[in-house]
Scaffold this motif. Structure first.
Motif, mmCIF file in Angstrom:
data_model
loop_
_atom_site.group_PDB
_atom_site.id
_atom_site.type_symbol
_atom_site.label_atom_id
_atom_site.label_comp_id
_atom_site.label_asym_id
_atom_site.label_seq_id
_atom_site.Cartn_x
_atom_site.Cartn_y
_atom_site.Cartn_z
ATOM 1 N N ALA A 198 0.750 -1.081 -0.102
ATOM 2 C CA ALA A 198 -0.072 0.038 0.064
ATOM 3 C C ALA A 198 0.775 1.173 0.087
ATOM 4 O O ALA A 198 1.738 1.513 0.793
ATOM 5 C CB ALA A 198 -0.937 0.118 1.507
ATOM 6 N N GLN A 199 0.447 2.183 -0.860
ATOM 7 C CA GLN A 199 1.557 3.185 -0.843
ATOM 8 C C GLN A 199 0.946 4.663 -0.212
ATOM 9 O O GLN A 199 -0.114 4.762 0.156
ATOM 10 C CB GLN A 199 1.490 3.725 -2.492
ATOM 11 N N GLU A 200 1.914 5.283 0.049
ATOM 12 C CA GLU A 200 1.644 6.537 1.022
ATOM 13 C C GLU A 200 2.545 7.576 0.187
ATOM 14 O O GLU A 200 3.731 7.506 -0.459
ATOM 15 C CB GLU A 200 2.307 6.472 2.333
ATOM 16 N N VAL A 201 1.655 8.707 0.022
ATOM 17 C CA VAL A 201 2.449 9.870 -0.758
ATOM 18 C C VAL A 201 3.490 10.370 -0.328
ATOM 19 O O VAL A 201 3.279 10.882 0.757
ATOM 20 C CB VAL A 201 1.270 10.626 -1.675
ATOM 21 N N VAL A 202 4.649 10.627 -1.242
ATOM 22 C CA VAL A 202 5.778 11.291 -0.431
ATOM 23 C C VAL A 202 5.881 12.640 -1.434
ATOM 24 O O VAL A 202 5.890 13.577 -1.246
ATOM 25 C CB VAL A 202 6.949 10.631 -0.667
#
Length: 321
Positions: A314-318
């Motif tokens: 699951a991605q988390e925006v950087v």
């Protein structure tokens, strides 16, 4: 350079570019928790140390670096990049000026190429560039540490902790007084948690600063006159970078972490789907579990479910798309 601290109990040597220091001292999560609590230190003595002295040092570096350093106050830390003519990242420098000399630490093994470039750009400027790696070791004290730096040691203080340019001959006595030591894997786990890119890990031959969130922290947009500045300005004003850095929460049921370079695909398309990115750094975090940094195509939806190799992510925006 091989650190004498590899002789400490439990020390397991790091490999690859980080060879020469300890990956850990027998308890990865304990070491992470110690750093998160502001105790201990990290041996970064394998990193290159470069100094620039002379009365023109700041004005000269200002012409070469992506950061605004012409008026850098003594003792104030900053970071900067050197770009290719096409705007691709070639070097990352972590700087501080002590009032007479700029001190920088750089990725292991990159100091020779950096110095060669700096020497080629000296012209008539009153500057002296030196490789001090053999004489000085970088030691990291975590944020919150109450340890005092030895008198006379140059310190680079940031929100993430303090980097000390310690005389290499004092490394063992420093360790005895300021332990316990934490290994590089603990340091890397916190770096990934903090979404901080690293040259040679989050970068490849075509990486531009916008992709990694280095705009602002290492690239000053209100200055020009450096190699690659045209690309920086064009992307900032007229477009978007082709890729973006993301933070991945990985499936904790998997035994093995996806190694750097592992291809990332959309979960809905499965393991045979089109490649949309790749893992750059993967770690086991003492609280978050298995996590990673990765580069993905800019147009990947921020809520898309991903797979890294065969591991759900699951991605988390950087970096914003």
């Amino acid at each position: 350079m091989k650190s004498p601290l590899l002789s400490l109990p439990g020390a397991v040597p790091a490999e690859g570019v980080d060879e020469g220091v300890a990956a850990h001292y027998g308890d990865l999560f304990r070491e992470q928790r110690a750093l998160a609590d502001g105790t201990g230190f990290v041996d970064l003595s394998h990193r290159g140390v470069v100094t620039v002295s002379g009365e023109d040092r700041l004005s000269w570096l200002h012409l070469l670096l992506t950061q605004h350093v012409s008026d850098l106050p003594a003792g104030e830390a900053t970071e900067a990049l050197i770009l290719s003519a096409h705007g691709h990242i070639e070097h990352a420098l972590y700087l501080v000026d002590d009032g007479s000399t700029v001190w920088a630490h750089v990725e292991p093994g990159t100091q020779d190429a950096l110095i060669a470039y700096l020497e080629s750009m000296k012209f008539f400027y009153r500057v002296e560039v030196a490789d001090r790696t053999a004489d000085f070791a970088v030691v990291h004290l975590p944020a919150g540490s109450i340890a005092e730096a030895p008198e006379g040691v140059v310190v680079r203080e940031t929100a993430y902790g303090r980097d000390l340019f310690l005389p290499r001959e004092d490394l063992e006595s420093f360790a005895a007084a300021h332990g316990p030591a934490a290994g590089l894997l603990a340091h890397e786990a916190l770096r990934v948690e903090q979404h901080r890119p690293r040259l040679g890990f989050e970068t490849d031959h075509r990486t531009i600063p916008h992709e990694l969130g280095w705009i602002g922290t290492a690239v000053h947009l209100q200055k020009g006159c450096y190699r690659g500045q045209e690309t920086v300005a064009r992307v900032q004003n007229l477009g978007k970078p082709p890729r973006r850095l993301v933070f991945l929460h990985l499936d904790g049921s998997e035994v093995h972490l996806p190694v750097p370079g592992t291809e990332i695909r959309l979960a809905d398309e499965g393991p045979e789907g089109r490649k949309i990115g790749f893992v750059t750094t993967s770690v086991r975090h003492h609280e978050l579990g298995p996590v990673a940094l990765a580069l993905v195509k800019r147009n990947v939806p921020v809520d898309a479910r991903l797979i890294a190799g065969e591991t759900a992510a699951a991605q988390e925006v950087v970096v914003e798309p």
